[in-house]
Design a protein around this motif. Structure first.
Motif, PDB file in Angstrom:
ATOM      1  N   THR A 210      -3.913   7.408  -0.598  1.00 48.82           N
ATOM      2  CA  THR A 210      -4.297   6.021  -0.865  1.00 48.82           C
ATOM      3  C   THR A 210      -4.970   5.445   0.371  1.00 48.82           C
ATOM      4  O   THR A 210      -6.146   5.102   0.347  1.00 48.82           O
ATOM      5  CB  THR A 210      -3.082   5.171  -1.276  1.00 48.82           C
ATOM      6  OG1 THR A 210      -2.525   5.684  -2.497  1.00 48.82           O
ATOM      7  CG2 THR A 210      -3.477   3.718  -1.488  1.00 48.82           C
ATOM      8  N   LEU A 211      -4.236   5.382   1.464  1.00 43.79           N
ATOM      9  CA  LEU A 211      -4.832   4.946   2.728  1.00 43.79           C
ATOM     10  C   LEU A 211      -5.498   6.106   3.451  1.00 43.79           C
ATOM     11  O   LEU A 211      -6.476   5.908   4.176  1.00 43.79           O
ATOM     12  CB  LEU A 211      -3.766   4.318   3.630  1.00 43.79           C
ATOM     13  CG  LEU A 211      -3.222   2.958   3.187  1.00 43.79           C
ATOM     14  CD1 LEU A 211      -2.059   2.545   4.075  1.00 43.79           C
ATOM     15  CD2 LEU A 211      -4.306   1.897   3.212  1.00 43.79           C
TER      16      LEU A 211
ATOM     17  N   VAL B  99      -8.226   8.442   7.616  1.00 47.89           N
ATOM     18  CA  VAL B  99      -8.086   7.103   7.034  1.00 47.89           C
ATOM     19  C   VAL B  99      -9.394   6.706   6.357  1.00 47.89           C
ATOM     20  O   VAL B  99     -10.468   6.767   6.959  1.00 47.89           O
ATOM     21  CB  VAL B  99      -7.713   6.066   8.110  1.00 47.89           C
ATOM     22  CG1 VAL B  99      -7.615   4.664   7.489  1.00 47.89           C
ATOM     23  CG2 VAL B  99      -6.390   6.427   8.776  1.00 47.89           C
TER      24      VAL B  99
ATOM     25  N   ALA C  68     -10.166   1.746   3.053  1.00 46.68           N
ATOM     26  CA  ALA C  68      -8.775   1.337   3.249  1.00 46.68           C
ATOM     27  C   ALA C  68      -8.662   0.417   4.463  1.00 46.68           C
ATOM     28  O   ALA C  68      -7.972  -0.606   4.422  1.00 46.68           O
ATOM     29  CB  ALA C  68      -7.882   2.564   3.432  1.00 46.68           C
ATOM     30  N   ARG C  69      -9.338   0.780   5.547  1.00 41.66           N
ATOM     31  CA  ARG C  69      -9.339  -0.082   6.731  1.00 41.66           C
ATOM     32  C   ARG C  69      -9.922  -1.458   6.394  1.00 41.66           C
ATOM     33  O   ARG C  69      -9.398  -2.490   6.826  1.00 41.66           O
ATOM     34  CB  ARG C  69     -10.153   0.559   7.856  1.00 41.66           C
ATOM     35  CG  ARG C  69      -9.505   1.790   8.481  1.00 41.66           C
ATOM     36  CD  ARG C  69     -10.295   2.226   9.710  1.00 41.66           C
ATOM     37  NE  ARG C  69      -9.787   3.448  10.301  1.00 41.66           N
ATOM     38  CZ  ARG C  69      -8.774   3.495  11.168  1.00 41.66           C
ATOM     39  NH1 ARG C  69      -8.162   2.373  11.514  1.00 41.66           N
ATOM     40  NH2 ARG C  69      -8.388   4.651  11.670  1.00 41.66           N
TER      41      ARG C  69
ATOM     42  N   PHE D 265       0.834  -1.205   0.000  1.00 39.80           N
ATOM     43  CA  PHE D 265       0.000   0.000   0.000  1.00 39.80           C
ATOM     44  C   PHE D 265       0.865   1.249   0.000  1.00 39.80           C
ATOM     45  O   PHE D 265       1.784   1.385   0.827  1.00 39.80           O
ATOM     46  CB  PHE D 265      -0.883   0.043   1.251  1.00 39.80           C
ATOM     47  CG  PHE D 265      -2.032  -0.924   1.253  1.00 39.80           C
ATOM     48  CD1 PHE D 265      -3.300  -0.526   0.869  1.00 39.80           C
ATOM     49  CD2 PHE D 265      -1.833  -2.238   1.651  1.00 39.80           C
ATOM     50  CE1 PHE D 265      -4.361  -1.418   0.877  1.00 39.80           C
ATOM     51  CE2 PHE D 265      -2.888  -3.142   1.673  1.00 39.80           C
ATOM     52  CZ  PHE D 265      -4.154  -2.739   1.278  1.00 39.80           C
TER      53      PHE D 265
ATOM     54  N   ILE E 194       3.452  -1.090   3.995  1.00 39.52           N
ATOM     55  CA  ILE E 194       3.163   0.265   3.522  1.00 39.52           C
ATOM     56  C   ILE E 194       4.477   0.878   3.068  1.00 39.52           C
ATOM     57  O   ILE E 194       5.474   0.846   3.800  1.00 39.52           O
ATOM     58  CB  ILE E 194       2.531   1.120   4.636  1.00 39.52           C
ATOM     59  CG1 ILE E 194       1.145   0.576   4.995  1.00 39.52           C
ATOM     60  CG2 ILE E 194       2.420   2.588   4.205  1.00 39.52           C
ATOM     61  CD1 ILE E 194       0.516   1.254   6.196  1.00 39.52           C
TER      62      ILE E 194
ATOM     63  N   LEU F 245      -7.367  -3.438   4.317  1.00 43.10           N
ATOM     64  CA  LEU F 245      -6.306  -3.948   5.192  1.00 43.10           C
ATOM     65  C   LEU F 245      -6.803  -5.150   5.987  1.00 43.10           C
ATOM     66  O   LEU F 245      -6.103  -6.159   6.125  1.00 43.10           O
ATOM     67  CB  LEU F 245      -5.836  -2.847   6.145  1.00 43.10           C
ATOM     68  CG  LEU F 245      -5.006  -1.710   5.550  1.00 43.10           C
ATOM     69  CD1 LEU F 245      -4.854  -0.585   6.572  1.00 43.10           C
ATOM     70  CD2 LEU F 245      -3.629  -2.200   5.099  1.00 43.10           C
TER      71      LEU F 245
END
Length: 217
Positions: free
Chosen positions: A11-12, A88, A92-93, A6, A108, A96
């Motif tokens: 992005t995140l 965030v 993304a969370r 990532f 990352i 992940l």
């Protein structure tokens, strides 16, 4: 072993870590307000894929020159709580979490300094992170960098170095980034994802049948 790679900024998280960090330092009166305009000028070149990384790192590391690592750590933790975690992306969370549930190794990798990238990764539950390496002497930052910048093709160099140190040889790799600067990384992985891509990256992604994901706060 499968590997998920990532990018960090845009992005995140919905923002640029280094820019947010400088704003945080200015609010705390630990950096001059004029540094923000200088940084914005350099970031214009970043979005065009022609960043002078030496100049950028010299500027953004100037406020922490002569800081001891142990003194900077609590400040970084405060910054992450206040300025990073609220940005965030929920998607993304979730992504992940999915990779964790599949037993994938996650890393990352960012063109931001490791003093920010590594603690942010830990705050996101990610053990492995690669950022631009900072030089220090006797536990004190000297404002300089070392090694290959984790930027553009340099991300692949640093990633390969990390894989060798970890003795990892992934059978499949996933890559996530918003940035045209990460085209070498997206071309390297088996399954690339363009996150909220700009027009140029979106055009490339469509032409190569890459997935484009739109993540929102």
């Amino acid at each position: 072993m499968k590997l998920a790679i990532f990018d960090l900024d845009e992005t995140l998280i919905a923002g640029d870590t280094a820019s947010l960090w400088l704003e945080f330092l200015v609010r705390r009166k630990l950096a001059p307000v004029g540094i923000l305009e200088q940084e914005r000028t350099l970031m214009t070149a970043y979005y065009q894929g022609r960043m002078d990384m030496d100049a950028y790192m010299a500027l953004t590391l100037a406020p922490i020159r002569h800081w001891q690592l142990q003194d900077l750590s609590p400040l970084v933790e405060e910054f992450i709580r206040q300025d990073i975690l609220p940005l965030v992306y929920p998607d993304a969370r979730a992504r992940l979490a999915w990779h964790r549930s599949q037993g994938h190794e996650i890393v990352i990798i960012s063109a931001t300094g490791e003093h920010l990238v590594k603690p942010i990764a830990l705050a996101l539950g990610v053990r492995h992170a690669i950022g631009i390496m900072l030089d220090c002497c006797d536990g004190v930052y000297n404002g300089r960098t070392r090694g290959v910048f984790s930027y553009q093709e340099g991300k692949l160099v640093r990633l390969q170095e990390w894989l060798e140190r970890q003795a990892l040889s992934p059978s499949h790799s996933y890559g996530y980034s918003d940035s045209l600067n990460d085209l070498p990384l997206l071309e390297f992985v088996d399954t690339p994802f363009a996150i909220n891509p700009g027009e140029h990256l979106a055009h490339i992604a469509r032409g190569r049948n890459w997935s484009c994901l739109n993540w929102e706060l």
